[in-house]
Write an enzyme that holds these catalytic residues in place. Structure first.
Site, PDB file in Angstrom:
ATOM      1  N   GLY A   1      76.930 -38.109 -58.818  1.00 53.83           N
ATOM      2  CA  GLY A   1      77.804 -38.769 -59.793  1.00 53.83           C
ATOM      3  C   GLY A   1      78.098 -37.853 -60.973  1.00 53.83           C
ATOM      4  O   GLY A   1      77.545 -36.751 -61.082  1.00 53.83           O
TER       5      GLY A   1
ATOM      6  N   LEU B   1      77.387 -38.100 -64.237  1.00 54.56           N
ATOM      7  CA  LEU B   1      76.256 -37.826 -65.125  1.00 54.56           C
ATOM      8  C   LEU B   1      75.155 -37.068 -64.370  1.00 54.56           C
ATOM      9  O   LEU B   1      74.600 -36.096 -64.881  1.00 54.56           O
ATOM     10  CB  LEU B   1      75.702 -39.132 -65.699  1.00 54.56           C
ATOM     11  CG  LEU B   1      74.514 -38.988 -66.648  1.00 54.56           C
ATOM     12  CD1 LEU B   1      74.849 -38.087 -67.838  1.00 54.56           C
ATOM     13  CD2 LEU B   1      74.043 -40.358 -67.151  1.00 54.56           C
TER      14      LEU B   1
ATOM     15  N   ASP C   1      68.718 -42.849 -50.898  1.00 55.37           N
ATOM     16  CA  ASP C   1      69.338 -44.145 -51.208  1.00 55.37           C
ATOM     17  C   ASP C   1      68.300 -44.942 -52.003  1.00 55.37           C
ATOM     18  O   ASP C   1      67.251 -45.315 -51.467  1.00 55.37           O
ATOM     19  CB  ASP C   1      69.699 -44.860 -49.898  1.00 55.37           C
ATOM     20  CG  ASP C   1      70.313 -46.236 -50.136  1.00 55.37           C
ATOM     21  OD1 ASP C   1      70.218 -46.766 -51.268  1.00 55.37           O
ATOM     22  OD2 ASP C   1      70.857 -46.794 -49.174  1.00 55.37           O
TER      23      ASP C   1
ATOM     24  N   ALA D   1      73.830 -45.595 -59.671  1.00 52.97           N
ATOM     25  CA  ALA D   1      74.268 -46.942 -60.048  1.00 52.97           C
ATOM     26  C   ALA D   1      75.529 -47.281 -59.281  1.00 52.97           C
ATOM     27  O   ALA D   1      76.226 -46.379 -58.791  1.00 52.97           O
ATOM     28  CB  ALA D   1      74.561 -47.007 -61.552  1.00 52.97           C
TER      29      ALA D   1
ATOM     30  N   THR E   1      73.693 -49.368 -70.020  1.00 49.40           N
ATOM     31  CA  THR E   1      75.076 -49.471 -70.477  1.00 49.40           C
ATOM     32  C   THR E   1      75.260 -50.373 -71.700  1.00 49.40           C
ATOM     33  O   THR E   1      74.476 -51.313 -71.919  1.00 49.40           O
ATOM     34  CB  THR E   1      75.936 -50.025 -69.313  1.00 49.40           C
ATOM     35  OG1 THR E   1      77.246 -50.312 -69.787  1.00 49.40           O
ATOM     36  CG2 THR E   1      75.368 -51.316 -68.746  1.00 49.40           C
ATOM     37  N   ASP E   2      76.328 -50.118 -72.428  1.00 53.12           N
ATOM     38  CA  ASP E   2      76.773 -51.003 -73.505  1.00 53.12           C
ATOM     39  C   ASP E   2      77.166 -52.385 -72.979  1.00 53.12           C
ATOM     40  O   ASP E   2      77.191 -53.353 -73.744  1.00 53.12           O
ATOM     41  CB  ASP E   2      77.969 -50.370 -74.235  1.00 53.12           C
ATOM     42  CG  ASP E   2      79.058 -49.889 -73.291  1.00 53.12           C
ATOM     43  OD1 ASP E   2      78.725 -49.474 -72.158  1.00 53.12           O
ATOM     44  OD2 ASP E   2      80.243 -49.939 -73.663  1.00 53.12           O
TER      45      ASP E   2
ATOM     46  N   TYR F   1      78.240 -56.771 -63.360  1.00 58.76           N
ATOM     47  CA  TYR F   1      77.741 -55.399 -63.599  1.00 58.76           C
ATOM     48  C   TYR F   1      76.736 -55.397 -64.755  1.00 58.76           C
ATOM     49  O   TYR F   1      75.630 -54.856 -64.629  1.00 58.76           O
ATOM     50  CB  TYR F   1      78.923 -54.483 -63.911  1.00 58.76           C
ATOM     51  CG  TYR F   1      78.553 -53.107 -64.393  1.00 58.76           C
ATOM     52  CD1 TYR F   1      78.056 -52.136 -63.519  1.00 58.76           C
ATOM     53  CD2 TYR F   1      78.702 -52.751 -65.743  1.00 58.76           C
ATOM     54  CE1 TYR F   1      77.727 -50.864 -63.964  1.00 58.76           C
ATOM     55  CE2 TYR F   1      78.373 -51.475 -66.197  1.00 58.76           C
ATOM     56  CZ  TYR F   1      77.885 -50.543 -65.307  1.00 58.76           C
ATOM     57  OH  TYR F   1      77.552 -49.284 -65.756  1.00 58.76           O
TER      58      TYR F   1
ATOM     59  N   TRP G   1      81.056 -45.477 -72.289  1.00 57.86           N
ATOM     60  CA  TRP G   1      82.334 -44.773 -72.083  1.00 57.86           C
ATOM     61  C   TRP G   1      82.082 -43.330 -71.622  1.00 57.86           C
ATOM     62  O   TRP G   1      82.506 -42.367 -72.260  1.00 57.86           O
ATOM     63  CB  TRP G   1      83.162 -44.804 -73.365  1.00 57.86           C
ATOM     64  CG  TRP G   1      83.559 -46.172 -73.826  1.00 57.86           C
ATOM     65  CD1 TRP G   1      82.962 -47.368 -73.521  1.00 57.86           C
ATOM     66  CD2 TRP G   1      84.657 -46.496 -74.697  1.00 57.86           C
ATOM     67  NE1 TRP G   1      83.618 -48.403 -74.144  1.00 57.86           N
ATOM     68  CE2 TRP G   1      84.653 -47.902 -74.870  1.00 57.86           C
ATOM     69  CE3 TRP G   1      85.617 -45.739 -75.355  1.00 57.86           C
ATOM     70  CZ2 TRP G   1      85.596 -48.557 -75.667  1.00 57.86           C
ATOM     71  CZ3 TRP G   1      86.553 -46.384 -76.158  1.00 57.86           C
ATOM     72  CH2 TRP G   1      86.540 -47.787 -76.297  1.00 57.86           C
TER      73      TRP G   1
HETATM   74  N1  LIG Z   1      80.850 -44.489 -66.392  1.00 58.73           N
HETATM   75  C1  LIG Z   1      80.700 -45.122 -67.545  1.00 58.73           C
HETATM   76  O1  LIG Z   1      81.638 -45.291 -68.331  1.00 58.73           O
HETATM   77  C2  LIG Z   1      79.331 -45.615 -67.954  1.00 58.73           C
HETATM   78  C3  LIG Z   1      79.196 -46.296 -69.174  1.00 58.73           C
HETATM   79  C4  LIG Z   1      77.931 -46.750 -69.562  1.00 58.73           C
HETATM   80  C5  LIG Z   1      76.839 -46.494 -68.755  1.00 58.73           C
HETATM   81  N2  LIG Z   1      77.002 -45.860 -67.563  1.00 58.73           N
HETATM   82  C6  LIG Z   1      75.820 -45.633 -66.723  1.00 58.73           C
HETATM   83  O2  LIG Z   1      75.632 -44.234 -66.597  1.00 58.73           O
HETATM   84  C7  LIG Z   1      75.002 -43.955 -65.340  1.00 58.73           C
HETATM   85  C8  LIG Z   1      75.751 -42.853 -64.623  1.00 58.73           C
HETATM   86  O3  LIG Z   1      77.079 -43.299 -64.373  1.00 58.73           O
HETATM   87  P1  LIG Z   1      78.217 -42.320 -63.881  1.00 58.73           P
HETATM   88  O4  LIG Z   1      79.350 -42.498 -64.815  1.00 58.73           O
HETATM   89  O5  LIG Z   1      77.682 -40.950 -63.614  1.00 58.73           O
HETATM   90  O6  LIG Z   1      78.598 -43.048 -62.515  1.00 58.73           O
HETATM   91  P2  LIG Z   1      79.056 -42.454 -61.116  1.00 58.73           P
HETATM   92  O7  LIG Z   1      79.859 -41.196 -61.328  1.00 58.73           O
HETATM   93  O8  LIG Z   1      79.659 -43.599 -60.390  1.00 58.73           O
HETATM   94  O9  LIG Z   1      77.701 -42.037 -60.434  1.00 58.73           O
HETATM   95  C9  LIG Z   1      76.804 -42.950 -59.862  1.00 58.73           C
HETATM   96  C10 LIG Z   1      76.195 -42.287 -58.658  1.00 58.73           C
HETATM   97  O10 LIG Z   1      75.257 -43.203 -58.088  1.00 58.73           O
HETATM   98  C11 LIG Z   1      75.380 -43.090 -56.697  1.00 58.73           C
HETATM   99  N3  LIG Z   1      74.859 -44.266 -55.984  1.00 58.73           N
HETATM  100  C12 LIG Z   1      75.453 -45.465 -55.767  1.00 58.73           C
HETATM  101  N4  LIG Z   1      74.663 -46.234 -55.002  1.00 58.73           N
HETATM  102  C13 LIG Z   1      73.540 -45.505 -54.743  1.00 58.73           C
HETATM  103  C14 LIG Z   1      72.371 -45.746 -53.998  1.00 58.73           C
HETATM  104  N5  LIG Z   1      72.171 -46.908 -53.353  1.00 58.73           N
HETATM  105  N6  LIG Z   1      71.421 -44.775 -53.930  1.00 58.73           N
HETATM  106  C15 LIG Z   1      71.615 -43.590 -54.561  1.00 58.73           C
HETATM  107  N7  LIG Z   1      72.705 -43.298 -55.271  1.00 58.73           N
HETATM  108  C16 LIG Z   1      73.670 -44.252 -55.375  1.00 58.73           C
HETATM  109  C17 LIG Z   1      76.869 -42.923 -56.458  1.00 58.73           C
HETATM  110  O11 LIG Z   1      77.080 -42.395 -55.165  1.00 58.73           O
HETATM  111  P3  LIG Z   1      78.432 -42.760 -54.368  1.00 58.73           P
HETATM  112  O12 LIG Z   1      79.554 -42.268 -55.216  1.00 58.73           O
HETATM  113  O13 LIG Z   1      78.265 -42.038 -53.087  1.00 58.73           O
HETATM  114  O14 LIG Z   1      78.434 -44.252 -54.241  1.00 58.73           O
HETATM  115  C18 LIG Z   1      77.223 -41.947 -57.574  1.00 58.73           C
HETATM  116  O15 LIG Z   1      77.055 -40.613 -57.152  1.00 58.73           O
HETATM  117  C19 LIG Z   1      74.934 -45.289 -64.602  1.00 58.73           C
HETATM  118  O16 LIG Z   1      73.669 -45.857 -64.791  1.00 58.73           O
HETATM  119  C20 LIG Z   1      75.958 -46.142 -65.317  1.00 58.73           C
HETATM  120  O17 LIG Z   1      75.653 -47.527 -65.209  1.00 58.73           O
HETATM  121  C21 LIG Z   1      78.214 -45.385 -67.161  1.00 58.73           C
END
Ligand SMILES: NC(=O)c1ccc[n+]([C@@H]2O[C@H](COP(=O)([O-])OP(=O)(O)OC[C@H]3O[C@@H](n4cnc5c(N)ncnc54)[C@H](OP(=O)(O)O)[C@@H]3O)[C@@H](O)[C@H]2O)c1
Length: 288
Positions: free
Chosen positions: A10, A12, A36, A60, A101-102, A125, A150
């Site tokens: 992902g 992050l 997984d 996530a 998350t927020d 979510y 964000w």
């Molecule tokens: N994006 C935002 O704006 C935001 C805001 C606040 C907080 N957050 C938090 O920040 C963190 C990182 O988010 P991000 O933006 O980096 O999201 P992301 O790009 O969607 O990355 C999440 C990663 O988790 C993987 N994943 C999903 N299901 C899984 C599983 N069962 N086992 C192992 N890996 C799995 C996804 O793989 P696949 O792509 O293959 O499914 C993806 O690589 C999360 O906790 C999110 O809730 C994000």
């Protein structure tokens, strides 16, 4: 430090791995195909055999609207999987840094949210992420929960990438793009958040932390900031209210997503910089 990063594919996770490697850590970059997190046996096996000093959980299901129609999957990945991670970390005395998350807040407060404010998530979510927070902290003091907001990085789908693409695709007609002006938050760049997560892991900090870049804006302001950095006319974007979104989005979002990074401040830990600086770096990287 021996660091296991889940969700390493992902946006992050990618930058946490890069940051740890550049600091000389021994890193296991566990993308979903490698680990997984919903598979308890796999999680216990990976962590008890590799025996990391710390685990940063970046895995996530972040598709906020899709979570509304599949709560089982949301709770599985964002909630229960964190129980397996916490349990495994507890067995080998690894420190868990879990990202949240927020969206655990309802956004009705008239000031920034501190770590001790009562969560009240309004979306599936958000509820599933709150469940994950509780699972992370359940085994005792060896976990940190980091609420951020964000999130945008070079290696993923996010607001900055979307605005760059939409701007590139068209001309400078005023108001051809629309973004909401009644949701406010702190944009956070993964390049800045990743070192902060690594630091918490290294120092084995525990409990809830709000960690974001500084500078509160609306999505409309944020879009304009991206467009200005691209050297284009910010008037191509016009402000709209969330109620004007057509079609409406399935999941409600908090109007006030602004997270006060109170624990960092009160602990004497420097806050992340204003978001405009890392945003400029990100826009430059994405514009090539
Ligand atoms: N994006 C935002 O704006 C935001 C805001 C606040 C907080 N957050 C938090 O920040 C963190 C990182 O988010 P991000 O933006 O980096 O999201 P992301 O790009 O969607 O990355 C999440 C990663 O988790 C993987 N994943 C999903 N299901 C899984 C599983 N069962 N086992 C192992 N890996 C799995 C996804 O793989 P696949 O792509 O293959 O499914 C993806 O690589 C999360 O906790 C999110 O809730 C994000």
């Amino acid at each position: 430090m021996r660091l296991l990063v889940t969700g390493a594919g992902g946006q992050l996770g990618h930058d946490v791995v890069a940051c740890a490697e550049s600091n000389g850590d021994d890193v296991l970059a566990a993308s979903r195909t490698i680990l997984d997190v919903t598979d308890r046996d796999a999680v216990l096996g990976a962590i008890t055999s590799w025996r990391p000093d710390a685990v940063v959980n970046c895995a996530a299901w972040t598709a906020v609207d899709a979570c509304e129609s599949d709560p089982g999957r949301a709770f599985g990945v964002n909630g229960l999987a964190v129980r397996w991670l916490a349990e495994a970390c507890h067995r080998v005395d690894a420190h868990l840094v879990h990202v949240s998350t927020d969206y655990v807040f309802d956004g009705t407060l008239d000031r920034p949210y501190v770590e001790w404010d009562e969560p009240n998530p309004q979306s599936v979510y958000g509820v599933s992420k709150l469940a994950g927070e509780r699972e992370a902290l359940a085994p005792g003091p060896s976990a940190a929960v980091v609420r951020t907001s964000w999130v945008c990085g070079e290696h993923g789908a996010n607001m900055v990438r979307t605005v760059v693409r939409l701007t590139d695709e068209g001309g400078d007609e005023p108001g051809r793009l629309a973004f909401v002006d009644d949701q406010r938050g702190h944009p956070t760049m993964t390049a800045d958040l990743a070192p902060a997560l690594r630091r918490l892991a290294l120092d084995r900090r525990s409990g809830v932390h709000h960690i974001t870049n500084q500078g509160a804006v609306s999505w409309f302001d944020f879009a304009q900031a991206v467009i200005v950095l691209m050297g284009r006319d910010p008037d191509i974007v016009r402000p709209i209210a969330t109620a004007q979104l057509d079609p409406p989005r399935p999941a409600p979002r908090p109007a006030n997503s602004v997270l006060d990074n109170a624990v960092l401040r009160l602990s004497g830990i420097p806050l992340l910089r204003d978001f405009h600086e890392p945003l400029a770096e990100l826009v430059a990287a994405l514009s090539h």
